[in-house]
Design an enzyme around this catalytic site. Structure first.
Site, mmCIF file in Angstrom:
data_model
loop_
_atom_site.group_PDB
_atom_site.id
_atom_site.type_symbol
_atom_site.label_atom_id
_atom_site.label_comp_id
_atom_site.label_asym_id
_atom_site.label_seq_id
_atom_site.Cartn_x
_atom_site.Cartn_y
_atom_site.Cartn_z
ATOM 1 N N LYS A 22 0.052 -12.474 -3.831
ATOM 2 C CA LYS A 22 -1.244 -12.468 -3.157
ATOM 3 C C LYS A 22 -2.067 -11.278 -3.637
ATOM 4 C CE LYS A 22 -1.434 -10.803 1.030
ATOM 5 N NZ LYS A 22 -1.645 -10.434 2.441
ATOM 6 N N ARG A 27 -6.863 -9.582 -6.633
ATOM 7 C CA ARG A 27 -7.434 -8.539 -7.502
ATOM 8 C C ARG A 27 -7.915 -9.174 -8.818
ATOM 9 N NH1 ARG A 27 -3.802 -5.909 -4.455
ATOM 10 N NH2 ARG A 27 -3.786 -3.654 -4.139
ATOM 11 N N ASP A 49 -5.518 -16.930 1.718
ATOM 12 C CA ASP A 49 -6.192 -15.706 1.270
ATOM 13 C C ASP A 49 -6.923 -15.910 -0.057
ATOM 14 O OD1 ASP A 49 -5.132 -14.503 3.491
ATOM 15 O OD2 ASP A 49 -4.636 -12.649 2.434
ATOM 16 N N ASN A 92 -8.925 -14.191 7.728
ATOM 17 C CA ASN A 92 -8.129 -12.999 8.061
ATOM 18 C C ASN A 92 -7.571 -12.400 6.769
ATOM 19 O OD1 ASN A 92 -6.992 -11.076 9.675
ATOM 20 N ND2 ASN A 92 -5.314 -12.349 10.436
ATOM 21 N N GLY A 94 -7.404 -9.786 4.401
ATOM 22 C CA GLY A 94 -7.702 -8.382 4.115
ATOM 23 C C GLY A 94 -7.864 -8.134 2.623
ATOM 24 N N SER A 197 1.581 3.371 0.994
ATOM 25 C CA SER A 197 1.698 2.138 0.199
ATOM 26 C C SER A 197 1.297 2.366 -1.262
ATOM 27 C CB SER A 197 0.845 1.015 0.802
ATOM 28 O OG SER A 197 0.991 0.928 2.185
ATOM 29 N N ASP A 315 5.330 -4.336 3.361
ATOM 30 C CA ASP A 315 5.404 -5.759 3.701
ATOM 31 C C ASP A 315 6.835 -6.268 3.663
ATOM 32 O OD1 ASP A 315 2.771 -5.871 4.174
ATOM 33 O OD2 ASP A 315 2.209 -6.899 2.325
ATOM 34 N N GLU A 343 -1.960 -8.136 9.978
ATOM 35 C CA GLU A 343 -2.385 -9.396 10.571
ATOM 36 C C GLU A 343 -2.269 -9.359 12.093
ATOM 37 O OE1 GLU A 343 -1.140 -9.012 7.734
ATOM 38 O OE2 GLU A 343 -1.654 -10.618 6.335
ATOM 39 N N ARG A 346 2.380 -5.389 13.887
ATOM 40 C CA ARG A 346 3.681 -5.930 13.468
ATOM 41 C C ARG A 346 4.863 -5.191 14.094
ATOM 42 N NH1 ARG A 346 2.405 -7.236 7.053
ATOM 43 N NH2 ARG A 346 1.745 -9.381 7.441
ATOM 44 N N HIS A 386 1.876 -14.741 8.785
ATOM 45 C CA HIS A 386 2.791 -15.434 7.871
ATOM 46 C C HIS A 386 4.143 -14.742 7.758
ATOM 47 C CE1 HIS A 386 1.266 -12.711 4.383
ATOM 48 N NE2 HIS A 386 0.816 -12.241 5.516
ATOM 49 N N ARG A 387 4.120 -13.417 7.696
ATOM 50 C CA ARG A 387 5.397 -12.707 7.487
ATOM 51 C C ARG A 387 6.301 -12.787 8.711
ATOM 52 N NH1 ARG A 387 4.916 -11.491 2.642
ATOM 53 N NH2 ARG A 387 2.983 -10.659 1.819
ATOM 54 N N LYS A 411 -0.862 -18.537 4.599
ATOM 55 C CA LYS A 411 -1.597 -17.361 4.103
ATOM 56 C C LYS A 411 -1.098 -16.937 2.725
ATOM 57 C CE LYS A 411 -2.912 -12.758 5.787
ATOM 58 N NZ LYS A 411 -4.308 -12.756 5.463
#
Ligand code: DC
Length: 644
Positions: A22, A27, A49, A92, A94, A197, A315, A343, A346, A386-387, A411
């Protein structure tokens, strides 16, 4: 609400070609749009996405053509979007919202950017502050610091220097960096606070370099894009498989035996989440990697708990949280504050749902600590994340479970559950359906004993419901009230009896009156709905034999073997007569026959889950068979079905 019920899993092995990443997909799409020249993007992720990004680019006048499969042609606009005034809806996503905000704020046009309600709760203030330092004109249309946004043409300040916070989301820095070539100036970005990250920034820099813009950098603190930098299409770009998506399958292999191979991402990936494999190895998993693949197997003796800083794999670290259910000891995942602004929150969501499964969970502002305990079946909420849905699919190795709103996986991985089913083996089910008093209960129980499987007498649940309703003075045709009773039944099946609210029911559910009541309540759709998951929760290792009317059609449509077991009404009435007399009840054969025929009619003519032979069910006519013969026949069919 839609849901997906998963039976308990026994093992996992196989190979999965991953959908595109994703992060890389979105990108690449944006840079291809901003570049000079045409770009052919191959292996693009097909998901919500990326759809939001493709739609947005089309709205902005960028040439976007599907080449079939996961390939797209993007005609770059050389830094100036043809459409100078537009309103974009970005759901949604990002990974679409942040970079488009930056690019459109600097591209010189009049734009409004919106998303779903959750998107409007996800902070964007740090990015907007950075853009304003460059001269961007950004207005908050809702709450300060959050979307929706209005963007007007910027008045770019020469020789810009921008300070941007790096400790909330790395997507702000990513968005800013990708947009900087649009200023035409040399701009230096200083990161304030600890950059989180970092691997996602590596992806950003690598993708920008692919499109011809090299960012000068001083560690993780300072980044400079020189005046004159411009994006140029590299021709064809292949999107790597999604390393975060890989985490679910690697964990499946680590828990369910393996070997489980993922293809499309490997040792030389630019995605930080490939480091998930190292974290899984710390839990004891046996990992092998190659240039474009990774493979995981379960260790002898099972996984062990870890205490890990997960800042570099935010993630994929979610997958460690559900893998922790299978690890000896207490797992602590640290430095994951960014989970709270994804999302959904979490950390909170993960803690709530793990607790439903029986785990002991502690949560803090930036950590989660998980101690596994006896796992119990539960319905897992997924928070439009989704995760959450994909992580919790792993818990099916411990218990049958329900995943609510499973389509949220769209997603990033629309066909996740199909791929999941293809590489996992569920506890087998033998479904035996048939009319009242056909002897299916006796046959089913003996088949279960012979195989070492558990046994579900589903008729007993309808009988218990009828009995509980009678005891509570609820009429058997009061659908809502009876369904509430069915949903809340406190029932425990023991070796020798069934306990209702802690008290053995004995033969109280076998009387003719309760048989008639069971048949009546079983015709009510809300009652059947209330008992659905309770029945599926019996689908445990090593296997299950279920008997009833709709085992093969509704409750366990995936059963390894379906049997329709019947006998003539006369033979069944006689069997029931003998049973009752043996138990010391008085009985009258003609009355029994007519009651049976009435119940048959009701069970087979009702609108929901009527009794009928499924097309893929074996017919077992037992009028002239002994119990032993019937049991042997079912066992033979099962051996055949599983030998294939
Ligand atoms: O199998 P049994 O006689 O114990 O079932 C009692 C009642 O419950 C019967 O009238 C049919 C109904 N039933 C059902 O509708 N669906 C099932 N899966 C099992 C039983």
């Amino acid at each position: 609400m839609e849901f997906l019920d998963l039976p308990q899993l026994l093992s996992a092995a196989g190979s999965v070609r991953l959908p595109g990443s994703k992060s890389i997909s979105n990108r690449v799409l944006l840079l291809a749009a901003l570049a000079e020249g045409e770009t052919e993007v191959r292996d693009l992720l097909a998901s919500d996405d990326t759809e939001r990004m493709l739609e947005a680019l089309q709205t902005l006048g960028v040439g976007v053509t599907s080449l079939g499969g996961e390939a797209w042609k993007i005609v770059g606009c050389g830094g100036r979007f043809p459409v100078r005034q537009a309103e974009l809806f970005l759901g949604n996503a990002g990974t679409a919202f942040r970079p488009l905000t930056a690019a459109l704020a600097l591209a010189g046009g009049d734009y409004v950017l919106r998303g779903v309600a959750r998107m409007h709760e996800r902070p964007i203030g740090d990015l907007v502050d950075g853009l304003r330092q460059l001269g961007a004109d950004v207005t908050y249309l809702g709450n300060d610091g959050y979307p929706p946004l209005q963007l007007k043409p910027a008045t770019i300040r020469p020789d810009g220097a921008v300070k941007v916070r790096g400790d909330v989301s790395s997507q702000f820095l990513t968005g800013l960096l990708m947009a900087l070539p649009l200023t035409g100036e040399t701009v230096t970005v200083d990161v304030v606070g600890e950059l989180i990250s970092k691997p996602y920034i590596e992806i950003t820099l690598a993708t920008m370099a692919r499109f011809g813009v090299v960012v000068e950098r001083d560690g993780w603190q300072r980044f400079t894009v020189r005046a004159g930098s411009r994006y140029v299409s590299p021709g064809t770009v292949y999107v790597e498989g999604d390393a975060s998506s890989a985490s679910y399958f690697l964990a499946l292999g680590a828990i369910g035996g393996g070997p489980m191979r993922v293809e499309g991402v490997g040792a030389d990936s630019i995605q930080g989440d490939v480091k998930f494999a190292e974290a899984l190895a710390q839990m004891g998993a046996l990992i092998e990697t190659g240039p474009n693949w990774m493979e995981a197997r379960a260790p002898q003796g099972g996984l062990v708990a870890v205490d890990l800083d997960c800042n570099h794999i935010p993630d994929a670290a979610m997958t460690l949280a559900t893998a922790a259910l299978f690890a000896k000891g207490t797992t602590t995942l640290r430095n994951i504050a960014s989970w709270r602004v994804k999302e959904t929150d979490r950390i909170a969501a993960m803690a709530t749902e793990l607790r439903k499964l029986g785990a002991v969970v502690e949560e803090g502002a930036d950590f989660i600590r998980i101690t596994p305990s006896t796992v119990k079946p539960a319905a897992i909420d997924t928070y439009d994340d989704h995760r959450m849905a994909m992580c919790f699919s792993l818990a099916a190795f411990a218990t049958p479970l329900r995943i609510n709103d499973p389509k949220c996986v769209a997603k990033t991985f629309p066909d996740y559950f199909t791929r999941f089913a293809a590489v996992t083996r569920a506890a087998p089910v033998i479904a035996i359906d048939g009319p009242s008093a056909s002897g299916k209960g006796t046959v089913a129980a003996r088949v279960a004993a012979a195989l070492g499987f558990s046994y579900l007498d589903s008729g007993a649940l309808y009988r218990l419901t009828a009995l509980a309703a009678k005891r509570a003075n609820v009429a058997w045709d009061d659908e809502a009230a009876v369904a509430a009773i069915a949903g809340g039944l406190d029932v425990v099946f023991t070796e020798s009896d069934i306990c209702l609210a802690g008290v053995p029911v004995g033969d109280a559910i076998r009387s003719e009156e309760i048989s008639a009541g069971a048949s009546k309540v079983a015709a009510l759709p809300a009652v059947r709905e209330a008992l659905l998951f309770r029945q599926r929760a019996f689908g445990k290792a090593p296997g299950l034999v279920g008997d009833g009317r709709d085992m093969g059609s509704v409750i366990f449509p995936q059963a390894s073997l379906k049997v329709f077991l019947t006998a003539s009404a006369e033979a069944r009435a006689e069997r029931r007569y003998k049973q009752l007399i043996e138990k010391g009840f008085s009985a009258n054969l003609p009355d029994l026959l007519s009651d049976l025929q009435q119940r048959d009619a009701r069970d087979s003519q009702r609108s929901v889950a009527p009794l009928r032979q499924e097309a893929d069910a074996q017919m077992l006519e037992t009028t002239h068979l002994t119990i032993e013969q019937a049991v042997k026949q079912v066992l033979d069919w099962y051996a055949e079905a599983t030998a294939q």
